[in-house]
Structure formats: C-alpha cells, structure tokens
Design an enzyme around this catalytic site. Sequence first.
Site, PDB file in Angstrom:
ATOM      1  N   ASP A  12      61.221  75.399  50.786  1.00  0.00           N
ATOM      2  CA  ASP A  12      61.331  76.655  50.049  1.00  0.00           C
ATOM      3  C   ASP A  12      61.088  77.787  51.052  1.00  0.00           C
ATOM      4  O   ASP A  12      61.049  77.568  52.273  1.00  0.00           O
ATOM      5  CB  ASP A  12      60.411  76.679  48.814  1.00  0.00           C
ATOM      6  CG  ASP A  12      58.925  76.798  49.159  1.00  0.00           C
ATOM      7  OD1 ASP A  12      58.579  76.855  50.365  1.00  0.00           O
ATOM      8  OD2 ASP A  12      58.107  76.842  48.233  1.00  0.00           O
ATOM      9  N   HIS A  13      60.887  79.006  50.539  1.00  0.00           N
ATOM     10  CA  HIS A  13      60.728  80.182  51.401  1.00  0.00           C
ATOM     11  C   HIS A  13      59.479  80.122  52.271  1.00  0.00           C
ATOM     12  O   HIS A  13      59.410  80.787  53.293  1.00  0.00           O
ATOM     13  CB  HIS A  13      60.670  81.436  50.523  1.00  0.00           C
ATOM     14  CG  HIS A  13      59.600  81.351  49.476  1.00  0.00           C
ATOM     15  ND1 HIS A  13      59.800  80.656  48.288  1.00  0.00           N
ATOM     16  CD2 HIS A  13      58.321  81.801  49.445  1.00  0.00           C
ATOM     17  CE1 HIS A  13      58.695  80.718  47.570  1.00  0.00           C
ATOM     18  NE2 HIS A  13      57.781  81.392  48.247  1.00  0.00           N
ATOM     19  N   CYS A  69      57.097  72.750  51.675  1.00  0.00           N
ATOM     20  CA  CYS A  69      56.816  73.957  50.890  1.00  0.00           C
ATOM     21  C   CYS A  69      55.458  74.468  51.359  1.00  0.00           C
ATOM     22  O   CYS A  69      55.009  74.109  52.456  1.00  0.00           O
ATOM     23  CB  CYS A  69      56.890  73.705  49.386  1.00  0.00           C
ATOM     24  SG  CYS A  69      55.628  72.602  48.706  1.00  0.00           S
ATOM     25  N   THR A  71      52.340  73.919  50.202  1.00  0.00           N
ATOM     26  CA  THR A  71      51.344  72.842  50.251  1.00  0.00           C
ATOM     27  C   THR A  71      51.945  71.474  50.553  1.00  0.00           C
ATOM     28  O   THR A  71      51.214  70.536  50.879  1.00  0.00           O
ATOM     29  CB  THR A  71      50.636  72.725  48.890  1.00  0.00           C
ATOM     30  OG1 THR A  71      51.650  72.423  47.903  1.00  0.00           O
ATOM     31  CG2 THR A  71      49.908  74.008  48.516  1.00  0.00           C
ATOM     32  N   HIS A 102      53.727  50.697  54.853  1.00  0.00           N
ATOM     33  CA  HIS A 102      53.300  49.996  53.633  1.00  0.00           C
ATOM     34  C   HIS A 102      54.093  50.387  52.394  1.00  0.00           C
ATOM     35  O   HIS A 102      54.260  49.565  51.494  1.00  0.00           O
ATOM     36  CB  HIS A 102      51.811  50.249  53.371  1.00  0.00           C
ATOM     37  CG  HIS A 102      50.918  49.488  54.309  1.00  0.00           C
ATOM     38  ND1 HIS A 102      49.565  49.375  54.118  1.00  0.00           N
ATOM     39  CD2 HIS A 102      51.186  48.818  55.462  1.00  0.00           C
ATOM     40  CE1 HIS A 102      49.030  48.642  55.096  1.00  0.00           C
ATOM     41  NE2 HIS A 102      49.997  48.312  55.941  1.00  0.00           N
ATOM     42  N   ARG A 113      51.592  75.809  54.786  1.00  0.00           N
ATOM     43  CA  ARG A 113      50.367  76.616  54.720  1.00  0.00           C
ATOM     44  C   ARG A 113      49.130  75.744  54.880  1.00  0.00           C
ATOM     45  O   ARG A 113      48.009  76.210  54.699  1.00  0.00           O
ATOM     46  CB  ARG A 113      50.321  77.375  53.389  1.00  0.00           C
ATOM     47  CG  ARG A 113      51.460  78.385  53.251  1.00  0.00           C
ATOM     48  CD  ARG A 113      51.512  79.002  51.851  1.00  0.00           C
ATOM     49  NE  ARG A 113      52.609  79.961  51.765  1.00  0.00           N
ATOM     50  CZ  ARG A 113      53.173  80.363  50.625  1.00  0.00           C
ATOM     51  NH1 ARG A 113      52.737  79.880  49.465  1.00  0.00           N
ATOM     52  NH2 ARG A 113      54.156  81.237  50.634  1.00  0.00           N
ATOM     53  N   HIS A 137      53.930  43.945  51.212  1.00  0.00           N
ATOM     54  CA  HIS A 137      54.193  45.347  50.877  1.00  0.00           C
ATOM     55  C   HIS A 137      55.520  45.491  50.139  1.00  0.00           C
ATOM     56  O   HIS A 137      55.675  46.384  49.301  1.00  0.00           O
ATOM     57  CB  HIS A 137      54.164  46.206  52.139  1.00  0.00           C
ATOM     58  CG  HIS A 137      52.872  46.110  52.873  1.00  0.00           C
ATOM     59  ND1 HIS A 137      51.684  46.541  52.326  1.00  0.00           N
ATOM     60  CD2 HIS A 137      52.563  45.592  54.090  1.00  0.00           C
ATOM     61  CE1 HIS A 137      50.705  46.295  53.169  1.00  0.00           C
ATOM     62  NE2 HIS A 137      51.207  45.721  54.257  1.00  0.00           N
TER      63      HIS A 137
HETATM   64  C1  RB5 Z   1      55.259  79.021  46.778  1.00  0.00           C
HETATM   65  O1  RB5 Z   1      54.497  80.176  46.776  1.00  0.00           O
HETATM   66  C2  RB5 Z   1      54.378  77.801  46.661  1.00  0.00           C
HETATM   67  O2  RB5 Z   1      53.938  77.667  45.364  1.00  0.00           O
HETATM   68  C3  RB5 Z   1      55.130  76.565  47.117  1.00  0.00           C
HETATM   69  O3  RB5 Z   1      55.558  76.745  48.422  1.00  0.00           O
HETATM   70  C4  RB5 Z   1      54.382  75.259  47.110  1.00  0.00           C
HETATM   71  O4  RB5 Z   1      53.152  75.374  47.737  1.00  0.00           O
HETATM   72  C5  RB5 Z   1      54.303  74.558  45.824  1.00  0.00           C
HETATM   73  O5  RB5 Z   1      53.822  73.415  45.717  1.00  0.00           O
END
Ligand code: RB5
Length: 149
Positions: A12-13, A69, A71, A102, A113, A137
């Site tokens: 994503d962004h 993304c 997280t 596995h 992030r 497995h």
């Molecule tokens: C976007 O702000 C954020 O929610 C996304 O990148 C991700 O972390 C979602 O799981």
Amino acid sequence: MSGTTRIVLSSDHAAISMRGAIAAHIAAQGFEVTDIGPTTPESTPYPQHGEAAARHVADGHSDLGIIICGTGQGIMMAANKVKGIRCGACSDTFSARMIRQHNDANMIALGARVVAEGLALDIVDAFLKARFEGGRHATRVDMIKAIEG
Ligand code: RB5
C-alpha cells in the site's frame, strides 16, 4: 522450484519506498520480479493490493509473493483469504526462514513501519533462500489446505 523463481511484489502507500528497495535487491540476485504497484504515494487500501498479489501467486503467474503495508498485518490477512495462499507477516529472519521450511509459505508480508530497510532485505533473503522440508510438515500443511475446502 526450478528455473528462475518468479516473485510478485505489491504494497500500500506506506511502503512504496521499501517495495522499490526490495525489488531492486532481488532483481540483482536474478529473480524474475513483477511489481504490481502502486506507484504513487496517495493513500490506497491494503486489502486490494494484498489480494492482487495473492491472486497472482494463486493463479500461477508468480511462484512467491512479497507484500508490504505499514505493519505487514492487514495486507497479510487479505492475502490469506485467497485459496492456496500461505502468507506470514515477519519482522525477523528466523520466522521468515521457518515459514518456508515448515509452513511452505508462498508469500511473506513485511511492515514498513516496523522494520528498517536493511532488516527487511535480510528478512526477504532468509525467506527466498529457505526450502520446504516436507515430511511431517507436509502433513500439517495438508491440514491447512483442508480447512480451505
Ligand atoms: C495504513 O495507514 C495502514 O493501516 C496499513 O499500511 C497497514 O498497517 C494495515 O495493516
């Protein structure tokens, strides 16, 4: 996996820059990379990008997928809704290796992030170098597939 391993990338962004770094890193190693974007920094919902990469793998257009993304969690959840996909969100190299050895994972999710770029590249390397061990497995992975129906 024979021949050149084909890898699809999406994000994503939150992860445009990290996705570019990973694409360059693995292309330099000889992997065949398909980067399905997005290319612009506007906010864009992670489920559609997780699903698009997952379908690319599930439909046989790529062997493995790397999705990113903020997280790594949301995009991983979306990818795992596609039949045939086994995706783990990893912040360490041990987990990245083990999800292939596995769990026969065919996708990995990263959090732009959560981990710095250098660690993200190491995590990707660990994932790509590992091989499924089969044996007991395989029985367990078959149980996962049976849940899908
Ligand atoms: C976007 O702000 C954020 O929610 C996304 O990148 C991700 O972390 C979602 O799981």
